[in-house]
Design a protein around this motif. Structure first.
Motif, PDB file in Angstrom:
ATOM      1  N   MET A   1     -51.597  37.217 -79.369  1.00 57.24           N
ATOM      2  CA  MET A   1     -52.243  36.645 -78.194  1.00 57.24           C
ATOM      3  C   MET A   1     -51.186  36.336 -77.153  1.00 57.24           C
ATOM      4  O   MET A   1     -50.144  35.767 -77.457  1.00 57.24           O
ATOM      5  N   ARG A   2     -51.427  36.721 -75.914  1.00 60.30           N
ATOM      6  CA  ARG A   2     -50.434  36.542 -74.856  1.00 60.30           C
ATOM      7  C   ARG A   2     -50.936  35.521 -73.848  1.00 60.30           C
ATOM      8  O   ARG A   2     -52.022  35.634 -73.325  1.00 60.30           O
ATOM      9  N   LEU A   3     -50.137  34.501 -73.602  1.00 63.03           N
ATOM     10  CA  LEU A   3     -50.474  33.472 -72.622  1.00 63.03           C
ATOM     11  C   LEU A   3     -49.299  33.344 -71.678  1.00 63.03           C
ATOM     12  O   LEU A   3     -48.207  33.026 -72.094  1.00 63.03           O
ATOM     13  N   VAL A   4     -49.516  33.607 -70.398  1.00 62.31           N
ATOM     14  CA  VAL A   4     -48.400  33.575 -69.454  1.00 62.31           C
ATOM     15  C   VAL A   4     -48.802  32.837 -68.196  1.00 62.31           C
ATOM     16  O   VAL A   4     -49.954  32.855 -67.791  1.00 62.31           O
ATOM     17  N   LEU A   5     -47.815  32.152 -67.580  1.00 61.85           N
ATOM     18  CA  LEU A   5     -47.999  31.679 -66.220  1.00 61.85           C
ATOM     19  C   LEU A   5     -47.720  32.848 -65.309  1.00 61.85           C
ATOM     20  O   LEU A   5     -46.918  33.721 -65.611  1.00 61.85           O
ATOM     21  N   ALA A   6     -48.341  32.850 -64.153  1.00 61.67           N
ATOM     22  CA  ALA A   6     -48.286  34.020 -63.287  1.00 61.67           C
ATOM     23  C   ALA A   6     -46.883  34.408 -62.905  1.00 61.67           C
ATOM     24  O   ALA A   6     -46.610  35.569 -62.666  1.00 61.67           O
ATOM     25  N   ILE A   7     -45.955  33.465 -62.849  1.00 59.59           N
ATOM     26  CA  ILE A   7     -44.624  33.841 -62.401  1.00 59.59           C
ATOM     27  C   ILE A   7     -43.557  33.488 -63.423  1.00 59.59           C
ATOM     28  O   ILE A   7     -42.391  33.371 -63.099  1.00 59.59           O
ATOM     29  N   CYS A   8     -43.926  33.356 -64.712  1.00 59.24           N
ATOM     30  CA  CYS A   8     -42.937  32.958 -65.695  1.00 59.24           C
ATOM     31  C   CYS A   8     -41.871  34.014 -65.887  1.00 59.24           C
ATOM     32  O   CYS A   8     -40.718  33.704 -66.138  1.00 59.24           O
ATOM     33  N   ALA A   9     -42.244  35.289 -65.761  1.00 59.61           N
ATOM     34  CA  ALA A   9     -41.235  36.334 -65.918  1.00 59.61           C
ATOM     35  C   ALA A   9     -40.179  36.235 -64.834  1.00 59.61           C
ATOM     36  O   ALA A   9     -38.983  36.394 -65.079  1.00 59.61           O
ATOM     37  N   VAL A 128     -51.673  28.665 -62.538  1.00 63.03           N
ATOM     38  CA  VAL A 128     -52.213  29.995 -62.800  1.00 63.03           C
ATOM     39  C   VAL A 128     -51.861  30.429 -64.223  1.00 63.03           C
ATOM     40  O   VAL A 128     -50.689  30.480 -64.591  1.00 63.03           O
ATOM     41  N   VAL A 129     -52.882  30.732 -65.024  1.00 65.83           N
ATOM     42  CA  VAL A 129     -52.681  31.212 -66.396  1.00 65.83           C
ATOM     43  C   VAL A 129     -53.434  32.525 -66.567  1.00 65.83           C
ATOM     44  O   VAL A 129     -54.573  32.653 -66.119  1.00 65.83           O
ATOM     45  N   GLN A 130     -52.771  33.486 -67.194  1.00 69.56           N
ATOM     46  CA  GLN A 130     -53.396  34.785 -67.454  1.00 69.56           C
ATOM     47  C   GLN A 130     -53.321  35.101 -68.944  1.00 69.56           C
ATOM     48  O   GLN A 130     -52.371  34.697 -69.624  1.00 69.56           O
ATOM     49  N   ARG A 131     -54.316  35.844 -69.429  1.00 67.36           N
ATOM     50  CA  ARG A 131     -54.342  36.192 -70.853  1.00 67.36           C
ATOM     51  C   ARG A 131     -55.049  37.535 -71.045  1.00 67.36           C
ATOM     52  O   ARG A 131     -56.047  37.815 -70.383  1.00 67.36           O
ATOM     53  N   ASP A 132     -54.524  38.332 -71.966  1.00 67.78           N
ATOM     54  CA  ASP A 132     -55.204  39.560 -72.400  1.00 67.78           C
ATOM     55  C   ASP A 132     -56.319  39.182 -73.381  1.00 67.78           C
ATOM     56  O   ASP A 132     -56.091  38.394 -74.305  1.00 67.78           O
ATOM     57  N   VAL A 133     -57.493  39.752 -73.191  1.00 70.69           N
ATOM     58  CA  VAL A 133     -58.642  39.421 -74.045  1.00 70.69           C
ATOM     59  C   VAL A 133     -59.346  40.705 -74.454  1.00 70.69           C
ATOM     60  O   VAL A 133     -59.640  41.558 -73.612  1.00 70.69           O
ATOM     61  N   ASP A 134     -59.598  40.839 -75.737  1.00 68.96           N
ATOM     62  CA  ASP A 134     -60.361  41.977 -76.272  1.00 68.96           C
ATOM     63  C   ASP A 134     -61.756  41.461 -76.616  1.00 68.96           C
ATOM     64  O   ASP A 134     -61.924  40.629 -77.510  1.00 68.96           O
ATOM     65  N   VAL A 135     -62.769  41.928 -75.889  1.00 67.15           N
ATOM     66  CA  VAL A 135     -64.134  41.413 -76.046  1.00 67.15           C
ATOM     67  C   VAL A 135     -64.959  42.429 -76.842  1.00 67.15           C
ATOM     68  O   VAL A 135     -65.247  43.531 -76.352  1.00 67.15           O
TER      69      VAL A 135
END
Length: 317
Positions: A1-9, A128-135
């Motif tokens: 599971m990937r949880l990232v802030l929009a500019i963490c990279a 801002v939080v983004q996540r990959d989701v498989d539905v």
């Protein structure tokens, strides 16, 4: 599971912690200014997908259900009940480009979607939080977003024992860059908020707020742990100083400088006013006042003690 802030990279590349954003919801929006010179100005509280085309899937294809909820931090007793700006993005696949499938601003929405892989973005109080989701098809799929945030509440007093200031204070929020100490950089500033008090909701990390009032300011380093609430009262350790001089009038210029020169040998000016007998709010310390009116000039050293209002007379020559 990937949880990232929009500019963490981007933050990692620059050598400091994942970013935080101010919660400006407690003040009039006209009193809040985004720091336009910030290197992150275009990302603060804005959707990374705002310019993508919108595609509405056919009801017959929407056989999957996605439910979204969010918490402030791990272990939170209640889910977030504030509005959250959700964006569901279909991933680019098989030559089909990314597109926005759905948007919602409720704290816990439910979406009917075609089964597949998505990116879900949730913006809460400008974080801002983004996540990959498989539905998958069939049983509803639930995703819990964790904003890993803490809350700072701020107020200011002019000196110990005084009542809190009830007029406008300027609050400047900065990233705290490793090794920067008190050397705050303009491009690390996130927000400027003008209000008597202020509350910031921020992801765990280290930040600095610079509070300014009446021509004087104080910095507060704010280490924040997720799930914690902090209340700070900033003490300016200040007093009012009134100046006067024989021959001064409404065009007289008064400049207050630090008595101790900076590293370049120059004294730093901390405040200035024009008038016959101005009053300054100054932090405790040693100062010099310089006065100019027409062909007359004067200079006088003086000390400021917190909570001790005083009057300084200057001789003009």
């Amino acid at each position: 599971m990937r949880l990232v802030l929009a500019i963490c990279a981007l933050c990692g590349a620059l050598g400091f912690a994942a970013p935080a954003f101010a919660d400006s919801s407690t003040v009039d929006p006209t009193a809040v200014q985004l720091a336009q010179n910030s290197q992150f100005a275009n990302l603060l509280g804005q959707s990374a997908y705002k310019d993508l085309p919108v595609e509405t899937p056919k009801p017959a294809d929407s056989t999957a259900t996605l439910k979204l909820t969010a918490v402030v931090a791990t272990g939170a007793i209640k889910n977030i009940a504030d509005p959250i700006s959700w964006t569901v993005v279909r991933k680019a696949e098989g030559g089909i480009p990314q597109s926005v499938i759905a948007r919602d601003k409720s704290p816990a929405p439910t979406f009917k979607l075609p089964p597949g892989k998505y990116i879900v973005e949730g913006i809460w109080k400008a974080i801002v939080v983004q996540r990959d989701v498989d539905v998958p098809a069939g049983k509803p799929h639930t995703e819990l977003f964790n904003y890993n945030a803490g809350t700072i509440s701020l107020r200011m007093i002019p000196y110990s024992g005084a009542s809190p200031i009830t007029t406008a204070v300027k609050w400047d929020l900065y990233f705290m860059r490793k090794g920067s100490g008190a050397n705050l950089q303009d491009n690390d500033k996130l927000f400027t908020v003008v209000a008597p008090t202020q509350q910031f909701s921020l992801p765990a990390g280290n930040y600095v707020v610079r509070a300014s009032y009446g021509g004087t300011s104080a910095d507060l380093v704010m280490p924040i742990e997720a799930g914690h609430s902090y209340k700070y009262t900033i003490n300016l350790y200040s007093a009012q100083v009134t100046f006067n001089a024989a021959g001064a009038d409404k065009t007289t210029i008064w400049q207050v400088l630090r008595a101790k020169p900076d590293g370049d040998g120059q004294r730093r000016m901390v405040a200035s006013q024009t008038g016959a007998s101005p009053t300054f709010l100054l932090r405790e310390g040693k100062y010099i006042v310089r006065v100019a009116t027409g062909d007359l000039h004067g200079e006088q050293a003086f000390d400021v003690k917190a909570a001790k209002n005083s009057t300084v007379k200057v001789k003009l020559q």
